[in-house]
Design an enzyme around this catalytic site. Structure first.
Site, short mmCIF file in Angstrom:
data_model
loop_
_atom_site.label_atom_id
_atom_site.label_comp_id
_atom_site.label_asym_id
_atom_site.label_seq_id
_atom_site.Cartn_x
_atom_site.Cartn_y
_atom_site.Cartn_z
N ASN A 29 2.66 -10.23 8.49
CA ASN A 29 4.03 -10.29 9.00
C ASN A 29 4.06 -10.35 10.53
OD1 ASN A 29 6.80 -10.21 8.91
ND2 ASN A 29 6.96 -8.08 8.25
N HIS A 48 13.19 1.13 -2.24
CA HIS A 48 13.64 1.58 -0.91
C HIS A 48 15.14 1.85 -0.94
CE1 HIS A 48 10.21 -0.67 1.41
NE2 HIS A 48 9.75 0.18 0.51
N ARG A 55 12.16 5.74 -2.01
CA ARG A 55 11.84 6.07 -0.62
C ARG A 55 13.15 6.16 0.14
NH1 ARG A 55 9.07 2.22 4.00
NH2 ARG A 55 11.26 1.61 4.22
N TYR A 58 13.63 2.52 12.23
CA TYR A 58 12.78 1.92 11.20
C TYR A 58 13.31 2.20 9.78
CZ TYR A 58 9.35 1.20 7.68
OH TYR A 58 8.77 0.78 6.52
N ASP A 116 8.79 7.59 4.86
CA ASP A 116 7.81 6.92 5.72
C ASP A 116 8.11 7.27 7.17
OD1 ASP A 116 6.04 5.18 6.92
OD2 ASP A 116 6.66 3.42 5.76
N HIS A 168 6.21 6.19 9.58
CA HIS A 168 5.79 4.98 10.28
C HIS A 168 5.02 5.25 11.57
CE1 HIS A 168 6.45 0.47 10.39
NE2 HIS A 168 6.30 0.74 9.11
N GLU A 192 4.64 9.62 4.34
CA GLU A 192 3.76 8.47 4.58
C GLU A 192 3.55 8.26 6.07
OE1 GLU A 192 5.29 4.94 2.73
OE2 GLU A 192 4.20 3.64 4.11
N GLU A 231 -1.50 1.57 4.98
CA GLU A 231 -1.01 0.19 4.88
C GLU A 231 -1.51 -0.69 6.02
OE1 GLU A 231 3.23 1.07 4.89
OE2 GLU A 231 3.40 0.17 6.86
N ARG A 256 -2.95 3.66 0.57
CA ARG A 256 -1.78 2.78 0.54
C ARG A 256 -2.09 1.33 0.90
NH1 ARG A 256 2.66 2.25 -0.23
NH2 ARG A 256 3.51 1.81 1.82
N HIS A 267 0.51 -0.86 -1.10
CA HIS A 267 1.61 -1.31 -0.24
C HIS A 267 2.33 -2.50 -0.90
CE1 HIS A 267 2.73 -2.83 4.06
NE2 HIS A 267 3.61 -1.97 3.64
N ASP A 323 7.22 -8.23 2.65
CA ASP A 323 6.38 -9.20 3.34
C ASP A 323 5.00 -9.39 2.70
OD1 ASP A 323 6.83 -6.55 5.00
OD2 ASP A 323 4.75 -7.11 5.39
N GLU A 334 4.57 0.68 -4.65
CA GLU A 334 5.76 0.34 -3.89
C GLU A 334 6.26 -1.04 -4.35
OE1 GLU A 334 5.14 -0.50 0.27
OE2 GLU A 334 7.13 0.25 0.81
N TRP A 336 5.78 1.63 16.50
CA TRP A 336 6.85 1.15 15.61
C TRP A 336 6.53 1.44 14.18
CZ3 TRP A 336 7.24 -2.47 11.56
CH2 TRP A 336 8.57 -2.62 11.06
O1 KDG Z 1 5.30 -5.72 7.96
C1 KDG Z 1 5.47 -4.34 8.12
C2 KDG Z 1 5.96 -3.74 6.82
O2 KDG Z 1 5.15 -4.14 5.77
C3 KDG Z 1 6.00 -2.22 6.87
O3 KDG Z 1 6.80 -1.80 7.94
C4 KDG Z 1 6.55 -1.69 5.56
O4 KDG Z 1 5.94 0.54 6.16
C5 KDG Z 1 6.22 -0.26 5.32
C6 KDG Z 1 6.25 0.20 3.92
O5 KDG Z 1 5.89 1.35 3.69
O6 KDG Z 1 6.61 -0.59 3.06
MG MG Z 2 4.95 2.26 5.26
#
Ligand code: KDG
Ligand code: MG
Length: 404
Positions: A37, A122, A147, A159, A212, A214, A238, A264, A285, A314, A318, A341, A404
């Site tokens: 991505n 999600h 989630r 996010y 998450d 992140h 996560e 991930e 993951r 994961h 994307d 997921e 991010w």
């Molecule tokens: O491309 C980035 C995403 O795949 C990511 O941000 C998604 O964190 C993610 C998740 O747990 O699905």
């Molecule tokens: Mg994630």
């Protein structure tokens, strides 16, 4: 059997997907997902210029040997671009092998260890009422695990809180420069326990709730969050800290019994050595697409199993339907499956990639078509060409770039 053609196809049915298609002299074809991505064209170049020419003339049945040839042979190992390219080859060869055998891929991985695959979806909202509606909508779709992500008071864009299209799928960030989101860890840490409390109050104690972070917290912040969430029994927290520092999880682990999920952004088993051998996490993951394919992810699953760690592949929007299907075959086969997921794809992506896998009653199944059970409608793919897109970046209130 010999590979006679290997082509890279990029399409954007709402978001970009990179697919490798191999064809053999017996007329069998195999697909592999290489979508990275926001950096798609880097993988396209790697595959088209450096990998596809090497595949011509190879026996597609020699999957392990081809994997090692591409991994060791390049000298420059690891990294998301390299491993996405190798993953696409690996998955395409598994697709060919399973089609040649006339069996769905999971049969070649040892057969089904379960009847169906529990998925989580999600749910997000700019505030708690919006989040509660989103959880309700996921439950109505059949999901049995969710989630939860919310906006944080005082922050504009956070996010996991998506703009959505009419069909409910997330809007990808198709613009010339990355969108800038904002962040304040203290505000987030103050806000999140109340969000969990509200969701538990509305939906009761049994619904598995995931979250998450992140990669945004320091170890001590993550430890605090894990502890503050304990009364609400999250299924997992996560990516609580930046992924590069495996040792950071030691401190988190000492302070909380909230289960931890990581991986991930990992590309190889080496990224997990400390985490698995010291049992610092509960779920691995990684995506088939970013971890070099089915071959290494199977090995990771077996390594994790020895330490009572489960899989949770994961599955965001994307990862293409090709990468999703590969995950589902593994999920069905490995003994230490945890959860999958499943963010789903737009209806148009489903038309570009017709597939045998199904989602019903909160569970997935890869289907019983020979191979992966996914095809690519090349004419439709060509009608939706690549569009440049970036993932967002993240800045603190004073402008500092943050994870991010
Ligand atoms: O491309 C980035 C995403 O795949 C990511 O941000 C998604 O964190 C993610 C998740 O747990 O699905
Ligand atoms: Mg994630």
């Amino acid at each position: 059997m010999k590979i006679v053609d290997a082509r890279v196809i990029v399409t954007c049915p709402g978001r970009n997907f990179v697919t490798l298609k191999v064809t053999t002299d017996e007329g069998l074809t195999g697909l592999g997902d290489a979508t990275l991505n926001g950096r798609e064209q880097a993988v396209v170049g790697y595959l088209a210029e450096h990998v596809a020419p090497l595949l011509i003339g190879l026996d597609p049945h020699r999957i392990e040997d081809t994997w090692q040839y591409l991994y060791r042979g390049a000298y420059w190992r690891r990294g998301p671009v390299t491993m996405a390219a190798i993953a696409a080859v690996d998955v395409a060869l598994w697709d060919v092998k399973a089609k040649a055998a006339g069996l769905p891929l999971y049969q070649l991985l040892g057969g089904a260890s379960r009847e169906r695959i529990r998925a989580y979806g999600h749910a997000d909202g700019r505030d708690v009422p919006e989040l509660l509606d989103a959880v309700r909508a996921r439950l109505d779709q059949g999901y049995r695990a969710v989630r939860i992500q919310t906006g944080v008071p005082g922050l504009k864009a956070v996010y996991g809180v998506h703009d959505t299209t009419a069909d409910g799928s997330a809007v990808p960030h198709q613009q010339a420069r990355p969108l800038v989101e904002d962040w304040d860890t203290d505000a987030y840490l103050r806000h999140l326990p109340g969000v969990f409390e509200a969701v538990r109050a509305e939906f009761g104690p049994e619904l598995p709730l995931l979250h998450d972070a992140h990669h945004r917290l320091t170890p001590i912040q993550a430890a605090r969050l894990g502890r503050d969430l304990e009364p609400y029994r999250p299924f997992w927290l996560e990516d609580c800290t930046p992924a590069e520092n495996q040792e950071a999880l030691r401190l988190v682990r000492r302070h909380t019994t909230t289960p931890l999920a990581v991986g991930e952004v990992f590309n190889t088993v080496h990224d997990y050595q400390t985490l698995i051998t010291e049992q610092l996490i509960d779920y691995v993951r990684s995506a088939v697409t970013h971890f070099g394919g089915v071959t290494p992810l199977r090995k990771l699953s077996d390594f994790a199993a020895q330490h009572q760690i489960k899989t949770a592949i994961h599955g965001p929007e994307d990862i293409s339907p090709v990468g999703t299907a590969a995950a589902l075959h593994l999920d069905l086969a490995v003994h230490n499956f945890g959860i999958q997921e499943y963010a789903g794809h737009s209806p148009l992506a489903g038309e570009v990639f017709p597939h045998a896998y199904t989602f019903a009653d909160g569970h997935l199944h890869p289907g019983d078509a020979p191979g992966l059970g996914v095809e690519l409608d090349e004419a439709l793919a060509a009608a939706h060409p690549y569009r440049p897109a970036y993932l967002p970046v993240n800045r603190l209130r004073d402008g500092t770039v943050h994870d991010w």
